[in-house]
Write an enzyme that holds these catalytic residues in place. Structure first.
Site, PDB file in Angstrom:
ATOM      1  N   CYS A 156       0.796  -1.196  -0.198  1.00 51.10           N
ATOM      2  CA  CYS A 156       0.058  -0.120   0.026  1.00 51.10           C
ATOM      3  C   CYS A 156       0.676   1.266  -0.144  1.00 51.10           C
ATOM      4  CB  CYS A 156      -1.085  -0.121   1.141  1.00 51.10           C
ATOM      5  SG  CYS A 156      -0.210  -0.363   2.545  1.00 51.10           S
ATOM      6  N   HIS A 258      -2.531   6.895   3.833  1.00 55.62           N
ATOM      7  CA  HIS A 258      -1.201   6.885   3.742  1.00 55.62           C
ATOM      8  C   HIS A 258      -0.690   8.159   3.416  1.00 55.62           C
ATOM      9  CE1 HIS A 258      -1.312   3.034   5.411  1.00 55.62           C
ATOM     10  NE2 HIS A 258      -0.698   2.258   4.307  1.00 55.62           N
TER      11      HIS A 258
END
Length: 371
Positions: A156, A258
């Protein structure tokens, strides 16, 4: 170009966090239809709503609510054109291999085959050209495979950063150095994830294996394919112009999204200006969007002009989390350019990437014979 045909799909690890996200996205898909669900022996034989501890913001889709969960065995998925794997890494390897050997197309979110020299590691907004190694992957199996293969998507945190890096290399040539500092959401650790006493009022400056993943995966994704004297293709790991990457990874008390602070140095001298970088990022369009993948974002990279964006809470769901947001593009006094990246780790950083990968394979005729 879109597909008028519908394709049956299966989901492995259907009761887990990533599996749930696959189901939530696929329930509304224009040509993928959920046909089979796979999970552990503990869940097998139960209706999905009885087997799952559902943690998504939308209710369990009615199309799968009463669907009986199977064990993760290929015989339960033979009618599927595509199988999505949200399995944990500790079990994914053997299961995904068995599905490939059963001539099934596996699109995996797990890490097990990312380093396999014949398996493409694809961020669908960046390196769809790597699909060209699939015929070799099939041919090298004993016996050779006709339809089965594995495609993996990236970690990710890797996914978020390689998209703007790819856009900059396309516009300005090779990047030779890159420093990345991540602030990663707790959802990246799965459920139940990081203990509350560890993350509340705190930052954890270590995520096991994460820095190595970013530093290695980025080279495979941004590199090309070369052909040797034996006729075999190989990932060149960006060796034509070596790329040095230093990553530092931190877990922060954010649920989803993120954030990554990135500094880059270009091989080209003089380097591009911040305004040229902004323009290149805004102009970047993925092949997945161009050919009509329905989940691919219109704006591959959305560039914020505000001084305090992107922010996870405000920007992670733009374009259903399928694109990447970039802001604070400015000169770096140590390297050349620095900027901030935000990517939705549970969308483009996970299930959405696998789904776009499968859409691309369908539209290119790699799956299902639809060209």
């Amino acid at each position: 170009m879109t597909s008028a045909k519908q394709f049956k799909v299966g989901v492995l690890g259907a009761t887990g966090t990533v599996g749930q996200r696959f189901i939530a996205l696929l329930a509304e898909h224009p040509f993928f239809v959920i046909h089979a669900l796979g999970a552990s022996q503990r869940s097998a034989g139960k209706p999905y709503n009885k087997a799952v501890n559902w943690k998504q913001t939308k209710p369990i889709p009615s199309t799968v609510r009463e669907m009986v969960v199977n064990e993760c065995l290929p015989e339960h998925f033979l009618e599927c054109a595509v199988v999505f794997s949200g399995l944990d890494a500790d079990v994914a390897g053997d299961i995904e291999q068995s599905f490939r050997l059963a001539e099934l197309a596996v699109f995996s979110n797990a890490k097990n085959y990312r380093r396999d020299p014949h398996v493409p590691l694809i961020v669908p907004l960046v390196n769809t050209s790597h699909y060209s190694i699939i015929p070799q992957q099939r041919a090298l199996h004993q016996p050779p495979l006709k339809k089965g293969f594995i495609v993996t998507n990236a970690n990710c945190s890797t996914t978020g950063v390689v998209v703007p890096l790819a856009a900059l290399e396309r516009a300005f040539g090779p990047i030779e150095s890159c420093i990345i500092t991540t602030m990663q959401a707790i959802s990246g650790a799965g459920y139940p994830g990081v203990p509350s006493l560890d993350i509340l009022d705190n930052i954890v400056p270590y995520i096991s294996g994460e820095e190595e993943k970013i530093e290695w995966e980025t080279l495979k994704i941004l590199g090309g394919l070369t052909q040797g004297d034996d006729g075999l293709k190989a990932f060149d790991m960006h060796t034509k112009q070596p790329l040095r990457i230093s990553a530092s990874c931190n877990r922060v008390p954010v649920i989803e999204g993120h954030t990554e602070c990135v500094s880059v140095r270009f091989a080209r001298r003089p380097p591009p200006s911040p305004q040229q970088v902004r323009e290149a990022l805004q102009a970047y369009t993925s092949e997945a969007y161009t050919i009509g993948c329905p989940s691919a974002p219109r704006h591959t990279v959305f560039v914020h002009e505000e001084a305090d964006r992107p922010q996870p809470r405000l920007d992670r769901d733009y374009q259903a989390g399928a694109g990447v947001c970039v802001g604070r593009v400015r000169q770096c006094r140590v390297l050349d350019i620095k900027f901030v990246v935000l990517a939705n780790n549970v969308a483009i950083g996970a299930a959405t990437s696998s789904i776009i990968n499968a859409e691309y394979a369908v539209l290119k005729g790699i799956v299902g014979g639809q060209a």
